[in-house]
Design an enzyme around this catalytic site. Structure first.
Site, PDB file in Angstrom:
ATOM      1  CB  THR A 199      -0.954   0.024   1.208  1.00  0.00           C
ATOM      2  OG1 THR A 199      -1.746   1.210   1.161  1.00  0.00           O
ATOM      3  CG2 THR A 199      -0.184  -0.021   2.531  1.00  0.00           C
ATOM      4  NE  ARG A 200       0.427   5.581  -4.779  1.00  0.00           N
ATOM      5  CZ  ARG A 200      -0.661   5.551  -5.532  1.00  0.00           C
ATOM      6  NH1 ARG A 200      -1.125   4.395  -5.982  1.00  0.00           N
ATOM      7  NH2 ARG A 200      -1.295   6.663  -5.835  1.00  0.00           N
ATOM      8  CG  HIS A 204      -9.830   4.121   4.789  1.00  0.00           C
ATOM      9  ND1 HIS A 204      -9.677   5.123   5.730  1.00  0.00           N
ATOM     10  CD2 HIS A 204      -9.257   4.588   3.644  1.00  0.00           C
ATOM     11  CE1 HIS A 204      -9.056   6.159   5.165  1.00  0.00           C
ATOM     12  NE2 HIS A 204      -8.789   5.856   3.913  1.00  0.00           N
ATOM     13  CG  HIS A 207      -7.638  -0.671   2.524  1.00  0.00           C
ATOM     14  ND1 HIS A 207      -8.150   0.585   2.786  1.00  0.00           N
ATOM     15  CD2 HIS A 207      -7.361  -0.692   1.193  1.00  0.00           C
ATOM     16  CE1 HIS A 207      -8.148   1.294   1.672  1.00  0.00           C
ATOM     17  NE2 HIS A 207      -7.687   0.544   0.691  1.00  0.00           N
ATOM     18  N   GLY A 292      -3.458  -6.099  -6.279  1.00  0.00           N
ATOM     19  CA  GLY A 292      -4.737  -5.418  -6.360  1.00  0.00           C
ATOM     20  C   GLY A 292      -5.190  -5.113  -7.769  1.00  0.00           C
ATOM     21  NE  ARG A 293     -11.461  -2.639 -10.849  1.00  0.00           N
ATOM     22  CZ  ARG A 293     -11.516  -1.374 -11.259  1.00  0.00           C
ATOM     23  NH1 ARG A 293     -10.837  -0.445 -10.624  1.00  0.00           N
ATOM     24  NH2 ARG A 293     -12.246  -1.048 -12.304  1.00  0.00           N
ATOM     25  CG  HIS A 295      -0.339  -3.988  -7.752  1.00  0.00           C
ATOM     26  ND1 HIS A 295      -0.591  -4.600  -6.546  1.00  0.00           N
ATOM     27  CD2 HIS A 295       0.953  -3.580  -7.694  1.00  0.00           C
ATOM     28  CE1 HIS A 295       0.494  -4.577  -5.799  1.00  0.00           C
ATOM     29  NE2 HIS A 295       1.451  -3.962  -6.489  1.00  0.00           N
ATOM     30  CB  VAL A 334     -14.687  -5.847   0.384  1.00  0.00           C
ATOM     31  CG1 VAL A 334     -13.977  -7.182   0.436  1.00  0.00           C
ATOM     32  CG2 VAL A 334     -13.764  -4.736   0.870  1.00  0.00           C
ATOM     33  CB  THR A 436      10.649  43.514   2.725  1.00  0.00           C
ATOM     34  OG1 THR A 436       9.913  44.719   2.934  1.00  0.00           O
ATOM     35  CG2 THR A 436      11.042  42.909   4.069  1.00  0.00           C
ATOM     36  CB  ILE A 478       8.589  42.852 -10.357  1.00  0.00           C
ATOM     37  CG1 ILE A 478       8.665  44.277  -9.779  1.00  0.00           C
ATOM     38  CG2 ILE A 478       8.283  42.905 -11.859  1.00  0.00           C
ATOM     39  CD1 ILE A 478       9.808  45.107 -10.343  1.00  0.00           C
ATOM     40  CB  ALA A 479       6.856  37.615  -9.794  1.00  0.00           C
TER      41      ALA A 479
END
Length: 575
Positions: A199-200, A204, A207, A292-293, A295, A334, A436, A478-479
């Site tokens: 898992t990553r 819940h 799982h 897993g589905r 995966h 599930v 600043t 100013i960016a």
């Protein structure tokens, strides 16, 4: 030994003989060094400790070509993922790198030498071929393909490693095991059949249910084996996830489950990644592995379609099951059935029976907005952890970056916005004015494009750190360059803050007309060099959240529009 059966020998490169190690350390001090990046650091740890058995170094061209083409090393052993060390021409020249050269590989975190590489060869990969073969398409929408084309250098060097140290970890140390340590741990617990769950993401109730069902069906114990190296961009940080896993352990029947962390750099490679994960879990002593589905799927490609089919990973792993020496357990989806208050396999739900589910996208929305998360979906302990790490928008930090010509009115708007936000008192508000910042953070910088970009980079970094702690930042440089503004957005958003670009589009002639200091006239006469709008360009933002003109709209109205924008996104207002 390579691709060994459960309980068999592993590649173990760690030097335990003190004189030998001291000799390697002494030698490393005389060698040209390469400092590894995050992915390479994950890779070398798993090479050194045996997690990548049968690898004993970074791949030579013969192994690389064979893996890319045939999912096998050049000796025929099954291995689906290229594990390579990339360098550029400057590094090759600086280190006089050639076959038989010895190179020290350093940890980027503390500069310690982890291993010495004896170069076997230097080769130029065909990155497009690698992308298409390994990841299914040469499409930069795939994170690994994007990494390959934007971050991977032009040459690969192969060679075996002489280990000196493995990386030191300071977090969750009690849950970090090498393959040999985990095998010994299983032996101590008398676990002979172990099913690993990859898992990553946070876990819940669903799982927990699917892992328990897998354990019961195969008469196994459960190893929760999450990836804590680099994963998919945007994933929840591993600190939060591990706290969730730890909170979930008591929800398993007594003695059924344990937790170990895997320092793997995922490639999100779908079918090949699933096969790779199975081999790695076998090396860690597991007898079973849940696939897993979809995966390790990375999501959508450039055409808006899934990169991989839902069951492509399961099909590829099944193709090689006779060679894996680990039994693969297909992921059983599930579904929650409110009528009976239970989770059952989706294919066993009677026709017409109502089921409930919350997608990952919906969960993230509820976390961001503070909306309720039902107890049937996750445990209260898990919800508490997730909400602490992902507060509602009204408690999240944000950055408002103003951009426009000098004297456009951006500074006055920024000051007025700070007063308005401070009046609300919901969070501390920091004001970073261009002058600043130039005085306090960037006093050594000039006004070349490089220096201007570096100045915005510093503003972005400071703003992100403040936003990460829940503060509000108003910045008014100013960016002038779009790329620097886009990068500042990425830095802030990676830190979890909201980012709003406000283009103060006051026309240059109006800025000049409003100038009572004569600054623009001095720039026109050449007394000031690199002045935006005179002898240096201003790039109009491509996608600002708000565009205003201070010569046509009162400051109070502009501030009100920004406040409305922040309120609409949930960053200010009722908590």
């Amino acid at each position: 030994m390579a691709n060994t059966p459960h309980g068999g020998s592993l590649i173990d490169l760690i030097v335990r003989d003190a004189p030998r190690r001291d000799a390697l350390v002494k030698e490393a001090a005389t060698l040209y060094s390469l400092t590894l990046n995050e992915r390479q650091l994950c890779d070398i740890e798993l090479i050194l400790n045996g997690g990548f058995s049968p690898l004993d170094g970074f791949m030579s061209q013969a192994d690389y070509d064979s893996v890319v083409s045939d999912l096998r090393l050049s000796n025929g052993l099954l291995w689906p993922m290229p594990i390579t060390l990339d360098v550029n021409a400057a590094q090759i020249k600086a280190g006089n790198i050639a076959p038989s050269t010895r190179i020290a590989l350093r940890n980027p975190q503390d500069d310690t030498v982890l291993a010495i590489l004896t170069v076997s060869d230097i080769y130029t990969p065909n990155k497009s071929r690698e992308a298409a073969a390994v990841f299914g398409a040469d499409d930069v929408a795939h994170p690994a393909v994007h990494y390959l084309h934007t971050q991977t250098k032009e040459f690969y060097i192969g060679g075996k490693l002489d280990a000196i140290d493995v990386p030191v970890h300071y977090d969750f140390v009690e849950h970090r095991f090498s393959p040999a340590e985990l095998r010994a741990y299983f032996k101590k617990l008398n676990w002979t059949r172990v099913v690993a769950f990859q898992t990553r993401n946070p876990m819940h109730r669903a799982h927990r249910e699917l892992t328990v069902r897998a354990a019961r069906a195969r008469h196994c114990n459960v190893l929760i084996h999450p990836v804590v190296g680099s994963t998919k961009p945007g994933d929840i940080d591993h600190f939060t996830r591990v706290r969730v896993y730890k909170a979930l352990l008591p929800k398993y029947p007594q003695g059924m489950a344990s937790l170990s962390l895997l320092p793997l750099a995922m490639r999100m490679g779908g079918p090949r990644e699933a096969l790779w994960h199975a081999i790695i879990r076998k090396n860690f002593g597991c007898t079973h592995f849940i696939v897993g589905r979809d995966h390790a799927g990375p999501g959508k490609n450039s055409a808006g379609q899934d990169f991989y089919g839902a069951y492509d990973a399961q099909e590829l792993v099944a193709k090689y099951k006779s060679e894996l020496d680990i039994e693969v357990v297909p992921f059983q989806m599930v579904a929650y059935v409110p009528e009976s208050d239970e989770y059952i396999p989706a294919d066993e739900v009677p026709e017409g029976v109502k089921t409930l589910n919350i997608s990952g996208t919906e969960l993230r929305r509820r976390l961001k907005t503070g909306a309720a998360i039902p107890d049937w979906f996750t445990y209260p302990e898990v919800q508490t952890i997730l909400r602490a790490s992902h507060p509602a928008r009204s408690a999240q930090g944000f950055v408002v970056l103003f951009t426009g010509y000098w004297n456009s009115g951006a500074t006055l708007i920024a000051q007025a916005l700070q007063m308005s936000l401070n009046q609300g008192g919901q969070r501390p508000t920091t004001l970073l004015l261009g002058e600043t910042i130039r005085h306090e953070l960037s006093s050594e910088l000039g006004f070349t494009k490089r220096d201007r970009d570096l100045n915005i980079s510093r503003i972005g970094f400071v703003a992100a750190e403040i936003a990460k702690c829940g503060g509000a930042v108003i910045a008014a440089p100013i960016a002038p360059y779009d790329a620097a503004r886009i990068e500042a957005r990425k830095v802030v958003e990676r830190a979890g803050g909201g980012f709003f670009l406000v283009h103060v589009a006051t026309a240059l002639e109006d800025c000049i007309a409003r100038d009572r200091t004569g600054t623009y006239e001095r720039a026109k006469r050449g007394e000031i060099k690199g002045f935006t709008g005179i002898d240096d360009p201003y790039e109009t933002p491509t996608a600002p959240q708000l565009t205003v003109d201070a010569a046509k709209t009162p400051v109070s109205q502009i501030v009100h529009e920004i406040i409305l924008l922040l309120e609409a996104q949930g960053y200010i207002g009722s908590r």
